[in-house]
Design a protein around this motif. Sequence first.
Motif, PDB file in Angstrom:
ATOM      1  N   ALA A  57     -33.022   0.192  41.131  1.00  0.00           N
ATOM      2  CA  ALA A  57     -33.279   1.130  42.241  1.00  0.00           C
ATOM      3  C   ALA A  57     -32.980   2.562  41.807  1.00  0.00           C
ATOM      4  O   ALA A  57     -33.733   3.489  42.137  1.00  0.00           O
ATOM      5  N   PHE A  72     -40.308   1.373  50.166  1.00  0.00           N
ATOM      6  CA  PHE A  72     -39.149   1.011  49.346  1.00  0.00           C
ATOM      7  C   PHE A  72     -39.007   1.999  48.189  1.00  0.00           C
ATOM      8  O   PHE A  72     -37.912   2.473  47.883  1.00  0.00           O
ATOM      9  N   PRO A  83     -35.365   3.956  47.323  1.00  0.00           N
ATOM     10  CA  PRO A  83     -35.029   2.688  46.669  1.00  0.00           C
ATOM     11  C   PRO A  83     -33.553   2.295  46.730  1.00  0.00           C
ATOM     12  O   PRO A  83     -33.237   1.135  46.935  1.00  0.00           O
ATOM     13  N   SER A 119     -32.416   1.279  50.327  1.00  0.00           N
ATOM     14  CA  SER A 119     -33.086   0.030  50.704  1.00  0.00           C
ATOM     15  C   SER A 119     -32.474  -1.162  49.968  1.00  0.00           C
ATOM     16  O   SER A 119     -32.231  -2.209  50.556  1.00  0.00           O
ATOM     17  N   THR A 120     -32.226  -0.973  48.662  1.00  0.00           N
ATOM     18  CA  THR A 120     -31.648  -2.067  47.873  1.00  0.00           C
ATOM     19  C   THR A 120     -30.277  -2.456  48.415  1.00  0.00           C
ATOM     20  O   THR A 120     -29.889  -3.618  48.376  1.00  0.00           O
ATOM     21  N   PHE A 166     -32.670  -5.168  54.673  1.00  0.00           N
ATOM     22  CA  PHE A 166     -33.784  -5.262  53.731  1.00  0.00           C
ATOM     23  C   PHE A 166     -33.674  -6.562  52.933  1.00  0.00           C
ATOM     24  O   PHE A 166     -34.672  -7.250  52.686  1.00  0.00           O
TER      25      PHE A 166
END
Lengths: 192, 158
Positions: free
Chosen positions: A10, A90, A94, A97-98, A103
């Motif tokens: 990410a 995403f 990133p 979200s990761t 998510f």
Amino acid sequence: MLNELLLTFAQWLDTHKWSTDIHESIYMYSWIEATHVLTLMIFLGMLCVIDLRMLGVIFPNVPASKIAERLDKPMMIGLVVMLITGFLLFYAIPVRSTQSIWFRIKVVLLILAAINAFMFRAKMQASSGTWDLDPVPPKRVRMGAAASLLLWSGVVITGRTIAYDWFDCHKQLPHFMYWAAGCVNEMAALEP
Amino acid sequence: MDLYPFFDWLDTSMLADISKAYGGVFAVVQMFHLLGMSMLGGMVLVGDLRLLNILLKDVPSELVIENTQKWFTIALAIVMTSGIFMSSAVAMKLYYNEMFWAKMTSLGLGITFVYVIRRPLLKFKHDTLNPWTIKLVAVTSISIWFTVAAAGRWIGFS
């Protein structure tokens, strides 16, 4: 280990100029997100009609296979648009979200929904001749349709809750939640 | 007609107490709003794409319309009920939001169109109607409901 790998990936995506451009643009992110949400009406809308037919509550006088076959194409078009826009969303954010528990649950539900869809489709093709014209399909088919509706509803719900920061890494969370959300740095800080 | 008194009341109503105090409840209701929107979109698209001869061409269009209408009404009820609850959380903000009024206008137009024009018209055998009238009804319907959904999403960005 997996959490560290995902975070590294990410962070690598986060260094991309395009990722920053989408995130910081005035309208691009909103357009992508609006397309993602509005395409729900195509993808989930078609899926809803197919699953309601499999539950026996809509189109009882039309063969189930006909509904499934005819609505498959627009549904798949919707799915492809949702996957592309979903990846771009995403890609734009990133790291957060990761490290979002929502998510992560959404991805798990997506995988389960896909497995259910493939199994459902295989079973349907193998046995549709016996119940295709029945207004209310057999119990196993109805169970598959109910599972499909529940799983995809779960995907929508967790997709929506990504926006909430209830369990973001910067919050005070139990150790399990840090692990589940992949809050690598926060877990390291807690180690003696 | 100025609806300020209604929004003023909604802003201090019990609904607003719940929606403002419990973020979790608001989120759950919002999810039903999205699921209702998906179902509504599906029913509109299946019905209108059949009228346009794009989808389910081998199923009589009367049958498609008859089957989708009932679920459209259920979806509309879900969307409107959850929508009123969601509005109560930010009633005064919405009152001054242009995009909210764009959505409400198109929603009013959509409901009127469905129950005053589309349904009564499509009660007739479809082969007795002018094909272009049917196509016009379908395109208008898709356009209106797309506008409702798009304006709704854009409230969050405005």
